[in-house]
Design an enzyme around this catalytic site. Structure first.
Site, short mmCIF file in Angstrom:
data_model
loop_
_atom_site.label_atom_id
_atom_site.label_comp_id
_atom_site.label_asym_id
_atom_site.label_seq_id
_atom_site.Cartn_x
_atom_site.Cartn_y
_atom_site.Cartn_z
N ASN A 23 0.90 -1.06 0.02
CA ASN A 23 -0.23 -0.14 -0.10
C ASN A 23 1.15 1.36 -0.06
O ASN A 23 1.73 1.46 0.76
CB ASN A 23 -0.99 -0.05 1.05
N SER A 46 -4.69 0.28 -3.13
CA SER A 46 -5.24 1.58 -2.74
C SER A 46 -6.25 1.19 -1.90
O SER A 46 -7.29 0.58 -2.27
CB SER A 46 -5.40 2.30 -4.03
N GLU A 47 -6.43 2.01 -0.91
CA GLU A 47 -7.72 1.73 0.09
C GLU A 47 -8.77 2.20 -0.46
O GLU A 47 -10.16 2.05 0.07
CB GLU A 47 -7.46 2.39 1.44
N ASN A 48 -8.84 3.02 -1.53
CA ASN A 48 -10.27 3.28 -2.39
C ASN A 48 -10.86 2.19 -2.93
O ASN A 48 -11.76 2.53 -3.54
CB ASN A 48 -10.18 4.54 -2.84
#
Length: 220
Positions: A23, A46-48
């Site tokens: 990440n 990616s945390e989205n």
């Protein structure tokens, strides 16, 4: 000479290992994607809700619907997948991200990190930082060694709101590469080209551990 942001990203790319899930945080860490060697196969998360991020796009290849958590346009690699941010955080909290690379405003000699809020300034939220630092096994910080006012950002104890406790393993700054020792302290591993050990000492407020000759970084 101290490194610029590109130099920091290039040096961190040397830490990336084949077969890992990574990440990349907002800022300097996102640049690392451009410098991962072709022979290294990694998956950027990616945390989205994107798994399989590629390098930043050329102008003619920009797709406004493909963005990272920092709202920068990105590319996707073959086999990438898109999913909800809820599923992305399940991946993070489940310990399925091997390496997290984050920016920071401060790091303490015990490995504490402060990177989400400056008191008195508006922020949209903490984002995924707290989940990432609580879950990843390996955390590398990319940051400037000193603030714009010249104050050290490598401290005995953080003064800003803490994001995570005793979690940072390695720091790459514009001046040096340092490991955070389990017993506390920043162990100097490498220095930026043209930067002396004395300059690093003067710029580090926390405990600095120096053993033997300190080599210069090799930046391709």
């Amino acid at each position: 000479m101290a490194l610029d942001k590109i130099g920091i990203a290039k040096r961190i790319a040397q830490e990336v290992q084949d077969g890992t899930y990574i990440n990349l945080g907002i800022g300097i860490p996102t640049l690392v994607a451009n410098f991962i060697p072709d022979e290294i196969n990694v998956v950027l998360q990616s945390e989205n809700g994107l798994l399989g991020i590629g390098p930043f796009p050329e102008e003619e290849a920009v797709d406004a619907d493909l963005i990272n958590a920092g709202k920068q346009t990105v590319t996707t690699r073959a086999g990438s997948s898109l999913f909800s941010s809820a599923e992305s955080f399940e991946m993070i909290r489940g310990g399925h991200v091997d390496l997290t690379i984050l920016g920071a405003m401060e790091v303490s000699e015990n490995g504490d990190i402060a990177n989400w809020k400056i008191p008195g300034k508006m922020v949209k939220g903490m984002g995924g930082a707290m989940d990432l630092v609580a879950s990843a096994e390996n955390i590398i910080v990319a940051m400037q060694h000193c603030s714009r006012s010249g104050d050290s950002k490598l401290l005995k104890a953080c003064t800003l709101p803490i994001t995570g406790i005793r979690c940072v393993k390695k720091i790459v700054t514009d001046m040096a590469v340092l490991n955070v020792l389990p017993e506390g302290g920043f162990k100097l591993i490498e220095r930026a080209p043209g930067v002396s050990v004395e300059e690093i000492k003067a710029a580090t407020a926390g405990k600095l551990v120096i053993e033997g000759e300190i080599p210069e970084m090799t930046i391709a």
